[in-house]
Scaffold this active site. Sequence first.
Site, mmCIF file in Angstrom:
data_model
loop_
_atom_site.group_PDB
_atom_site.id
_atom_site.type_symbol
_atom_site.label_atom_id
_atom_site.label_comp_id
_atom_site.label_asym_id
_atom_site.label_seq_id
_atom_site.Cartn_x
_atom_site.Cartn_y
_atom_site.Cartn_z
ATOM 1 N N ASP A 141 -5.765 -3.972 -1.966
ATOM 2 C CA ASP A 141 -4.693 -3.568 -1.057
ATOM 3 C C ASP A 141 -4.032 -4.779 -0.387
ATOM 4 O O ASP A 141 -4.697 -5.606 0.237
ATOM 5 C CB ASP A 141 -5.293 -2.652 0.017
ATOM 6 C CG ASP A 141 -4.233 -1.876 0.777
ATOM 7 O OD1 ASP A 141 -3.163 -2.443 1.039
ATOM 8 O OD2 ASP A 141 -4.492 -0.709 1.119
ATOM 9 N N SER A 201 0.832 -1.198 0.000
ATOM 10 C CA SER A 201 0.000 0.000 0.000
ATOM 11 C C SER A 201 0.875 1.260 0.000
ATOM 12 O O SER A 201 1.644 1.475 -0.919
ATOM 13 C CB SER A 201 -0.948 -0.043 1.206
ATOM 14 O OG SER A 201 -2.002 0.880 1.062
#
Length: 689
Positions: A547, A429
């Site tokens: 993610d 991320s």
Amino acid sequence: MTRWYFKQIDKIDKVEVLRRLPLFSGLQEPELRLLANEMRLIEYKKGDFIYREGDPADCFYAIVSGRVKVFSQEEQREKIFAYLYEGDYFGELSLLTGEPHSVNVVVQNDALLLRLGKESFNQIIQRSPQVTIQISRVLSNRLKRKDREGERIKESKIISIYSVVPQAGKTSFAINLAGSLTLETRRKTIVIDFNGEGDTIHTLLKLEMKNNFDLKKVGSAEGEIVQKYVTTHPSGFHLLGLTLHEFKEGDERKITALLSHLAFSYDFILLDLPTRNDVLTQNILTQSDLIYLMTDAPREHLLQTKEVLDSSLQHKEIRDKIRIILNEKKPEHRASLLRKEEMLGEKINQVLPYTQTLQDYIQLKGIPFVIGSPTSHYSKMVRYMAREIGDVLVGLALGSGAALGLAHVGVLKVLEKEKIPIDVVAGTSMGAIVAAVWASGKKPDEMEKIAERFSSRARTFSLFADFNFLWTRGFFKGVKVSGFLKNLLGSRTFQDASFPLKVVAVDLNTREELILDKGLLFEAVRASMSIPGIVEPILRDGQTIVDGAVVSPVPIETLRRCGANKIIAVNVLPSPQAVLERRKRLEETEEKKMAAVLKKNFFIRSLYRLRKKLRRVFIPNIFDIMMQSMQTMEYEISEIACRNADVVIRPTTISASWFEFFEAKKFIRRGEEETLKHLPEIKQLVWGP
């Protein structure tokens, strides 16, 4: 210890062998002859098990030639206790205790062993106090070594550098790898030059060759005589030129004997093999622990290399050790890895980038290019491989955390300033964004300036100005974010990265962790930051990619799988205690504001109360609830993962929230402060005490 080369098993004088083994060197001639009559010479091939855990104790073994590994199997993992070489012995512990063997012993190179049965061993113990004392001493040392955690087990590695493509750059690579291994690991390294008359590397490095060591001399020369043929380069590694004439019966054994003796003295033995594919070459490859198969980019050369790979599939003991290296000898060779891998039918493990001055530099200066030009892309790649071989790779794991992840930039500022070597980086991320920008060549100071562009809430929210009115897969489409990343990273690919980079994402369909390390950098980063429910996932090849923080908020295990055994992890996620502390501080601040407002006029007091009511309606909003829920889950996962890191940096900022990208300086400073606190620990990890 004086070392001895054998010719044929049936011609070996066992008394002479025993006399040269430290354990029996003090025995008189009659005792040696009695012992020799009881012992048997046994030949083992590479990969043979001498005995396994649980086998009954029935023999004592002494190594005449070869290497063996002593290990146990624990939860599908090997726990290595020792590597034993010629002159060493084993099996005595189980014979003395009468218990089954507690370890496995497997042959690392073709080996010749002396074996003594249990009854004969017991008779020798009773009749020779000197042997008993010596065994007791060695046994005591082994037990002490077993109890000392963290002590490096001496392990020699035989590494073949091979190509069927002429002028593929293997000799230059061998020279540079030897220099890098010596520099990075500080362990003894020797290169054996099998090319022509064995003088190719000496000529390139402008070294005077002592003597040419002919394969015929193996079997008649002793170890000390062999040393007369070894040359030392000023950078620290050693060279041995070896002439290989036409293959003759018994040459394989001579090579194995030579490698066995060198393994006793050196940590790394690099073999620069000739570009031929015969029985002797195949035997050498079989005895190797690692094989670098080199090729360059022309189509016909890739096809030649593919033939070698296809034939090696018939020999599993060779195929499993091959690592393919692509050497970009010309600028036009730089093209898509995917096409080359399709042609080879195999993954290319490492790419050596085109370097115009490489060959000329070695010939002109007489030193490895990696030493003279350590910052070049080529040198960094070779250095990475050397550190991987030496088990000293340093990995950096940059975790998720939205705006909190800007602290990673501060961490990088300190690591660069202190010249801490980082070999491989994994990011999730926000950590993936910072890692990718760093890998693209931007310095931490440049990254800080980029972050400071979003100095207001309006500029921050402009990245998410593509609201998805259908809300089918996320509140935001992520188009603006993709545009920003593309502008930032351009058309750079993982192949262009200045160090090996791994970006972590997740396929929601299978709940499988995805390690992205091919293709465009900006596309991989965009996939890694697809926050479930907030930013639309990436749909690709039947995958729904979101993610990576869902399963790996701090990607430590990713680094382990890359071979990094020294890991620095950065976890910016706040702990429950930090969250409570932040709430407490906010409440205290609110009370002070309230006390100040109560002293104001009616209009200001009314406006304040209205704002407070509105805040209660909209805060926490759905984004806060989703992000804080995710970060609560991620924190628990990350803390478990961080137990496997060597150094953990936690630059959390109590008074901050996940969306405050406009507070970049605050987060970056926090990253610097916390990294400085851990600097002594980091330096000890990387360079030792």
